[in-house]
Enzyme design. Structure first.
Site, PDB file in Angstrom:
ATOM      1  N   SER A  81       0.800  -1.207   0.012  1.00  0.00           N
ATOM      2  CA  SER A  81       0.233   0.010   0.113  1.00  0.00           C
ATOM      3  C   SER A  81       0.916   1.418   0.015  1.00  0.00           C
ATOM      4  O   SER A  81       1.844   1.201   0.771  1.00  0.00           O
ATOM      5  CB  SER A  81      -0.767   0.145   1.257  1.00  0.00           C
ATOM      6  OG  SER A  81      -1.980  -0.708   1.060  1.00  0.00           O
ATOM      7  N   GLY A  82       0.451   2.126  -0.928  1.00  0.00           N
ATOM      8  CA  GLY A  82       1.081   3.576  -0.962  1.00  0.00           C
ATOM      9  C   GLY A  82       2.165   3.763  -1.935  1.00  0.00           C
ATOM     10  O   GLY A  82       2.601   4.637  -2.226  1.00  0.00           O
TER      11      GLY A  82
END
Length: 254
Positions: free
Chosen positions: A208-209
């Site tokens: 994520s990210g």
């Protein structure tokens, strides 16, 4: 400050979401993605990891659901279990999640991290360009995503070395009309639908990210998807947030 605007994962999850991991990918060539950031996150007594990407000498872009009480950014990493000479570990001065981020709908899942000190740019640590405001990506475009997240929905072991996978951008209707209402919270303005449902390739827990890179531009951010890890996955549409990114970075510069 150096900002590039060019033409062309975590376990801190909202309910029902799966953060990013690389499934069906391969090991990335060491330091071939110098913009990648490895985020070590503390939230109370819990620790997790996310990806991110360097967009300015002192700003990293990531997902808002990667927020925590304390975040340490590691740049220039390939093997995160080794102390590579290329690595730069930097504390985060300010965590700036989007003010309209919604944990329930996953909407506006984007966050800027202002670093305590400027990164030293070199062959192993570099910036990635952002797209112009509101510029979309054509369905069918093949993009890539990388991270240190899980390689299988069933294998909880996390890889030490950066992995990558190539994915196709889908039209919004693929997510909107997906059977079972899996993507009922999908927002065409702030999200991108990515990854062929017929192929076991995608991002998942731990990634994520990280950026969805189309050409040489960061067009998306690994955000959410089914807890099974199956594609398509949903990415934050970076071009929608260019005005907020630019305004926020300008306001915080010394």
């Amino acid at each position: 400050m150096l900002i590039l605007i060019l033409l062309p994962v975590a376990f801190l999850l909202p309910p029902g979401a799966g953060a990013g991991e690389i499934i069906g990918g391969r090991k990335a060539k060491p330091h071939s993605r110098p913009y990648m950031a490895y985020l070590q996150i503390k939230r109370g007594d819990k620790r997790s990891r996310c990806g991110g990407f360097l967009v300015s000498e002192n700003f990293v872009l990531t997902a808002a659901h990667c927020n925590g009480n304390k975040i340490t950014v590691c740049l220039g990493a390939h093997n995160i279990k080794q102390r590579e000479p290329s690595q730069q570990k930097l504390s985060v001065r300010l965590r700036i999640p989007h003010p309209q981020y919604n944990r329930e709908t996953h909407n506006n899942d984007i966050m800027l991290l202002q670093l305590e000190h400027k990164a030293k740019l070199n062959e192993q640590v570099g910036l990635i360009p952002l797209p112009p405001a509101h510029q979309g990506v054509q369905p069918g475009t093949v993009c890539s995503v990388a991270g240190w997240g899980r390689t299988s929905a069933h294998n909880k072991e996390l890889p030490h070395k950066l992995r990558e996978v190539y994915l196709k951008v889908l039209d919004d209707q693929t997510c909107l009309k997906y059977p079972g209402g899996t993507y009922s919270k999908y927002n065409t303005y702030t999200m991108m639908c990515v990854g062929d449902p017929k192929k076991s390739k995608g991002s998942f827990k731990g990634d994520s990210g990280g950026p969805l890179v189309c050409g040489k531009t960061a067009q998306g951010i690994v955000s959410w998807g089914p807890v099974s890890g199956s594609p398509p996955r949903v990415y934050t549409r970076v071009s929608t947030f260019i005005p907020w990114i630019q305004a926020t970075m300008s306001r915080l510069q010394p």
